[in-house]
Design a protein around this motif. Structure first.
Motif, PDB file in Angstrom:
ATOM      1  N   VAL A 140      -4.748  28.453 -39.061  1.00 59.71           N
ATOM      2  CA  VAL A 140      -4.068  27.809 -37.945  1.00 59.71           C
ATOM      3  C   VAL A 140      -4.550  26.370 -37.869  1.00 59.71           C
ATOM      4  N   SER A 141      -3.627  25.434 -37.631  1.00 56.28           N
ATOM      5  CA  SER A 141      -3.982  24.023 -37.500  1.00 56.28           C
ATOM      6  C   SER A 141      -3.174  23.423 -36.359  1.00 56.28           C
ATOM      7  N   TRP A 142      -3.299  22.114 -36.183  1.00 55.20           N
ATOM      8  CA  TRP A 142      -2.629  21.429 -35.078  1.00 55.20           C
ATOM      9  C   TRP A 142      -1.865  20.211 -35.603  1.00 55.20           C
ATOM     10  N   VAL A 143      -0.665  20.020 -35.052  1.00 58.38           N
ATOM     11  CA  VAL A 143       0.152  18.864 -35.413  1.00 58.38           C
ATOM     12  C   VAL A 143       0.766  18.275 -34.149  1.00 58.38           C
ATOM     13  N   ASP A 144       1.242  17.057 -34.252  1.00 53.08           N
ATOM     14  CA  ASP A 144       2.012  16.468 -33.157  1.00 53.08           C
ATOM     15  C   ASP A 144       3.441  16.991 -33.236  1.00 53.08           C
ATOM     16  N   ARG A 145       4.039  17.180 -32.085  1.00 52.77           N
ATOM     17  CA  ARG A 145       5.417  17.698 -32.058  1.00 52.77           C
ATOM     18  C   ARG A 145       6.347  16.838 -32.909  1.00 52.77           C
ATOM     19  N   SER A 146       6.084  15.575 -33.001  1.00 55.25           N
ATOM     20  CA  SER A 146       6.948  14.681 -33.782  1.00 55.25           C
ATOM     21  C   SER A 146       6.904  14.987 -35.273  1.00 55.25           C
ATOM     22  N   ALA A 147       5.911  15.773 -35.727  1.00 54.91           N
ATOM     23  CA  ALA A 147       5.809  16.127 -37.148  1.00 54.91           C
ATOM     24  C   ALA A 147       6.782  17.226 -37.538  1.00 54.91           C
ATOM     25  N   LEU A 148       7.365  17.882 -36.539  1.00 50.23           N
ATOM     26  CA  LEU A 148       8.293  18.976 -36.832  1.00 50.23           C
ATOM     27  C   LEU A 148       9.645  18.401 -37.216  1.00 50.23           C
ATOM     28  N   ALA A 149      10.131  18.761 -38.407  1.00 54.04           N
ATOM     29  CA  ALA A 149      11.364  18.174 -38.923  1.00 54.04           C
ATOM     30  C   ALA A 149      12.609  18.733 -38.247  1.00 54.04           C
ATOM     31  N   GLN A 150      12.506  19.909 -37.641  1.00 51.41           N
ATOM     32  CA  GLN A 150      13.670  20.520 -37.002  1.00 51.41           C
ATOM     33  C   GLN A 150      13.211  21.545 -35.964  1.00 51.41           C
ATOM     34  N   ASN A 151      14.107  21.862 -35.072  1.00 51.24           N
ATOM     35  CA  ASN A 151      13.905  22.897 -34.055  1.00 51.24           C
ATOM     36  C   ASN A 151      12.665  22.664 -33.197  1.00 51.24           C
ATOM     37  N   ALA A 152      12.366  21.407 -32.905  1.00 50.63           N
ATOM     38  CA  ALA A 152      11.190  21.113 -32.075  1.00 50.63           C
ATOM     39  C   ALA A 152      11.314  21.724 -30.687  1.00 50.63           C
ATOM     40  N   GLU A 153      12.542  21.953 -30.219  1.00 43.82           N
ATOM     41  CA  GLU A 153      12.736  22.537 -28.892  1.00 43.82           C
ATOM     42  C   GLU A 153      12.272  23.988 -28.820  1.00 43.82           C
ATOM     43  N   TRP A 154      12.101  24.649 -29.984  1.00 39.63           N
ATOM     44  CA  TRP A 154      11.623  26.038 -29.980  1.00 39.63           C
ATOM     45  C   TRP A 154      10.143  26.140 -29.612  1.00 39.63           C
ATOM     46  N   VAL A 155       9.446  25.029 -29.691  1.00 37.68           N
ATOM     47  CA  VAL A 155       8.003  25.044 -29.420  1.00 37.68           C
ATOM     48  C   VAL A 155       7.709  25.656 -28.053  1.00 37.68           C
TER      49      VAL A 155
END
Length: 531
Positions: free
Chosen positions: A391-406
């Motif tokens: 498990v790691s951590w990223v910024d939401r902006s790193a997600l290429a798609q479906n960021a709203e699913w977070v």
């Protein structure tokens, strides 16, 4: 040479030996698998039975006009066993052994080697000599050294970076004359009939095409990721319009397999597969060879169409009796006869299916090898990322798609599930419950998204049931568990926690049907993991 000496020589060459040398040869690779003599003879028995059924009980081995082709011969086991059977069956037709054997080898038995080595091996198996015109050859009338077992090096036809015929990668197979090209002649042509006419003569029409083709291209992929090519050999054989085709292939084409969708559709819709013998257990058909999903052989009939007789084999023996049914009832082939009645009860309710809920691969656009930071420190909008083995951590902006699913409650399932065991029993991994503020790499699929934890837990409980995983198993032929494997699973309301007992009752399953499910699928009794 005196008749007794010839008789002894031919008998030694054509009978089964103890041990049979063809049982002692190691496979060249998992792509080019030598067929055990016992397995080859089962396939020949299938041909003989079909011929007898179609010809008022006639014995095919007593017919001097029937011709056989193995268009991808390796050890020569099919040609050798055909020759042995014809030698026995035609004894009354031609009592002179030398004339009888010569007729069989020059008029009835044909092969195409897949490499120079296998062509030599096949000639040695069939003619007792690496050359059909050699001093020790049991064929006497050939004027060509290769007899009726042809091989010439063939080259790929490059269209960009791939072969136009088989799809081989130019980077992997354009490697000079020192190595085999693996451009199999039979599938490197748009007209196999014309190709065979140049090999054996324009007047040759094959009644039976039989064999075990190469399975895949070994050009960087492996196991299930390598590109299959056996479907091209099947299609080429069909274009020759024989009476029968009997061919052994991996069983992955039943429900999956890279690039096999159109092939599967054609096969299931044709109604020409009249018998199918399936070996689902790993190593069962070919001991020592790991072919995930097992192997099977089919009888294709060029004249008669109809339903197919399906026989499952287990530990080399029939498992129950054969069942005759239509192969094209579903978009995949349901391989176990006992599963059909269960699936019919589920499907007759007309409920939506779970594949519409499950995400496609790479749900957030991140590859398996992607990893974020070890902790959330310094990340403006941190998202907890579930990836391969950590498990790691990223910024939401790193997600290429479906960021709203977070922000949803999610149930994650691994995109690959399977072991090296001879029998798969779980079919799906344990669900992973991922709360708001989470995402994943393509190691996982998002199997469902929910507004609250209770709904997510109920859904995870449903995914753990044997009932659901049994329905998945009907479409899952490899380790890959993409969303398509959920296409037989009903998408039920998740306002309650589903158990196997509730599901068995909902669909009216009998005690025998329940026992079958539980014999195939191991329990997932533990709770889902929390993310």
């Amino acid at each position: 040479m005196s008749a007794p000496v010839l008789e002894a020589k031919a008998s030694f060459a054509l009978r089964r030996h103890n041990p049979d040398v063809l049982t002692c040869i190691a496979n060249l690779s998992n792509d080019e698998v030598f067929t055990p003599p016992e397995f080859a003879n089962q396939m020949l028995d299938t041909v003989a039975d079909a011929w007898a059924d179609a010809n008022d009980g006639a014995v095919i081995w007593e017919n001097p006009d029937v011709s056989f082709l193995d268009p991808f011969t390796k050890s020569g086991v099919f040609l050798r066993e055909i020759t042995r059977r014809l030698t026995e069956g035609l004894a009354e037709w031609e009592p002179d052994l030398e004339k009888r054997v010569d007729h069989i080898l020059t008029r009835q038995v044909y092969g195409i080697g897949i490499t120079q080595l296998t062509a030599l091996l096949a000639r040695r198996s069939v003619y007792c000599s690496k050359e059909a015109t050699g001093e020790h050859s049991i064929a006497k009338s050939f004027d060509r050294h290769w007899g009726n077992i042809w091989f010439e090096r063939t080259e790929h036809t490059w269209a960009g970076d791939r072969c136009a015929y088989c799809g081989a990668a130019k980077a992997g197979y354009e490697r000079g004359d020192a190595l085999e090209s693996h451009a199999y002649a039979f599938i490197h042509t748009t007209n196999p009939r014309a190709l065979l006419a140049t090999m054996f003569g324009a007047d040759v029409q094959f009644d039976v095409i039989i064999g075990n083709p190469p399975y895949q291209l070994d050009d960087g992929g492996h196991n299930n990721s390598a590109a299959p090519i056996y479907q091209h050999f099947v299609d080429g054989a069909i274009r020759l319009d024989p009476r029968y085709i009997v061919m052994v292939t991996p069983s992955r084409w039943f429900a999956g397999g890279r690039g096999l969708d159109q092939f599967r559709q054609r096969m299931l819709a044709s109604r020409r597969i009249r018998r199918l013998v399936d070996f689902p257990k790993l190593y069962d058909g070919f001991p020592g060879v790991k072919i995930r999903g097992g192997v099977s052989y089919f009888l294709w009939d060029g004249v008669d169409v109809g339903p197919c007789e399906i026989q499952t084999m287990w530990d080399g023996k029939p498992l129950g009796g054969p069942s005759t049914r239509e192969l094209g009832t579903y978009d995949v082939l349901v391989r176990r006869n006992e599963a059909v009645s269960i699936l019919e009860k589920v499907r007759e309710r007309g409920e939506p299916t779970l594949d519409a809920r499950v995400s496609a691969g790479k749900p957030f656009g991140l590859r398996t090898f992607f990893h974020g930071s070890a902790d959330a420190e310094g990340i403006a909008d941190p998202v907890k990322l579930f990836g391969s083995q950590r498990v790691s951590w990223v910024d939401r902006s790193a997600l290429a798609q479906n960021a709203e699913w977070v922000d949803d409650w999610k149930v994650l399932m691994t995109a690959v599930q399977g072991t090296s065991a001879a029998v798969e029993t779980k079919f799906l991994s344990k669900p992973l419950l991922a709360g708001p503020g989470t995402a994943c790499t393509e190691t996982y699929l998002v199997a469902g998204r929910f507004g609250d934890e209770t709904a997510a837990r109920n859904y995870a409980a449903y995914l753990r049931t044997r009932f659901l995983r049994f329905l998945v198993s009907l479409r899952k032929s490899t380790q890959h568990a993409n969303r398509d494997v959920y296409a037989f699973v009903p998408d039920l309301p998740i306002d309650e926690e589903w158990t196997d007992e509730k599901l068995y009752a909902r669909y009216g399953l009998t005690e025998d049907e329940i026992a079958f499910i539980e014999s195939q699928v191991a329990a997932h009794d533990d709770e889902p993991a929390n993310g």
